[in-house]
Write a protein that holds these residues in place. Structure first.
Motif: not given
Length: 264
Positions: A136, A141-142
């Protein structure tokens, strides 16, 4: 060696004005943490004692080293930006926590019924598991973490030692770079390796620092693999699973050894 004696050895070796120690009698664990931030690590005393019984001071020295490294890393701010080449996947048991002790979600993916994939930022002598707060903070992003980590994993060398037992051949990857077990995620390598085997391909990741590949050519081979995997699992610094897996068409299926020459 008793838990109380091992606890005393750890506390003496790790004595530091900034760290506090707390013993959980029920779990038989010793918690070492920073007095102000409350960040720290927990050591299973029975597990350490079992390793000490085999390797004596070498086992204790190794644990002391990793505790100090872990505590140091916890108090340093880590950034992902500019460090894409140092992100790797790591394999853990499904019993491994999915949150930090501060309650922050760790970035992870499901793998098998026995294993889960986490992601780590390599720091040289150690690494830090990546959590949702880190993502974050830098707007990652994953999916990005997953893609970068697998790309980096494929660049790692895969040296193997070979041993033949009772008509079966076993191969060991043990570089101690922290990502030996992670190599089970290198699909291209597994596929290429499987094409060279004469029998059934089996894989084991008993602990973080070893990957076992097996060319099983008779029923005895399953028993040997099971015994071998259990031995590694018992002695590993970060145990993963004592179960082995069959590899077929890119899929991993757990092998349950019920007794001599019997499996499911």
């Amino acid at each position: 060696m008793t838990s109380q004696k091992m606890r005393k050895l750890l506390e003496d070796r790790l004595a530091n004005a900034q760290w506090s120690f707390s013993y959980d009698r029920k779990q038989d664990t010793l918690r070492i943490e920073h007095k102000e931030t409350k960040k720290g690590t927990t050591v299973s005393l029975p597990g350490l004692i079992a390793k000490w019984e085999q390797n004596k001071e070498a086992a204790l020295d190794e644990m002391i080293y990793y505790i100090r490294e872990a505590l140091q890393v916890m108090h340093e701010e880590q950034e992902l930006q500019g460090k894409q080449k140092h992100i790797y996947p790591v394999i853990r048991s499904t019993s491994f926590p999915m949150k930090t002790e501060e309650g922050v979600e760790l970035v992870c993916d499901e793998h098998t019924a026995e294993t889960r994939v986490y992601y780590a930022l390599d720091l040289g002598k150690t690494y830090r598991l990546i959590d949702e707060a880190m993502l974050k903070k830098e707007n990652w992003t994953k999916a990005q973490i997953r893609e970068v980590s697998i790309f980096n994993l494929r660049s790692l060398h895969i040296p193997m030692k070979e041993d033949a037992v009772a008509g079966n051949t076993f191969y060991f990857v043990n570089t101690n770079d922290g990502y030996d077990a992670s190599r089970i995620l290198n699909d291209a390598f597994l596929k290429q390796f499987s094409e060279k085997l004469k029998g059934t391909m089996a894989i084991a990741v008993p602990h973080q620092d070893v990957l076992i590949l097996a060319d099983i050519q008779n029923e005895v081979g399953y028993d040997i693999l099971a015994q071998m995997t259990m031995s590694f699992f018992t002695n590993g610094r970060i145990p993963i699973t004592a179960l082995s897996f069959l590899y077929e068409d890119g899929e991993l299926e757990p092998i349950f050894i019920l007794g001599k020459n019997r499996r499911m």
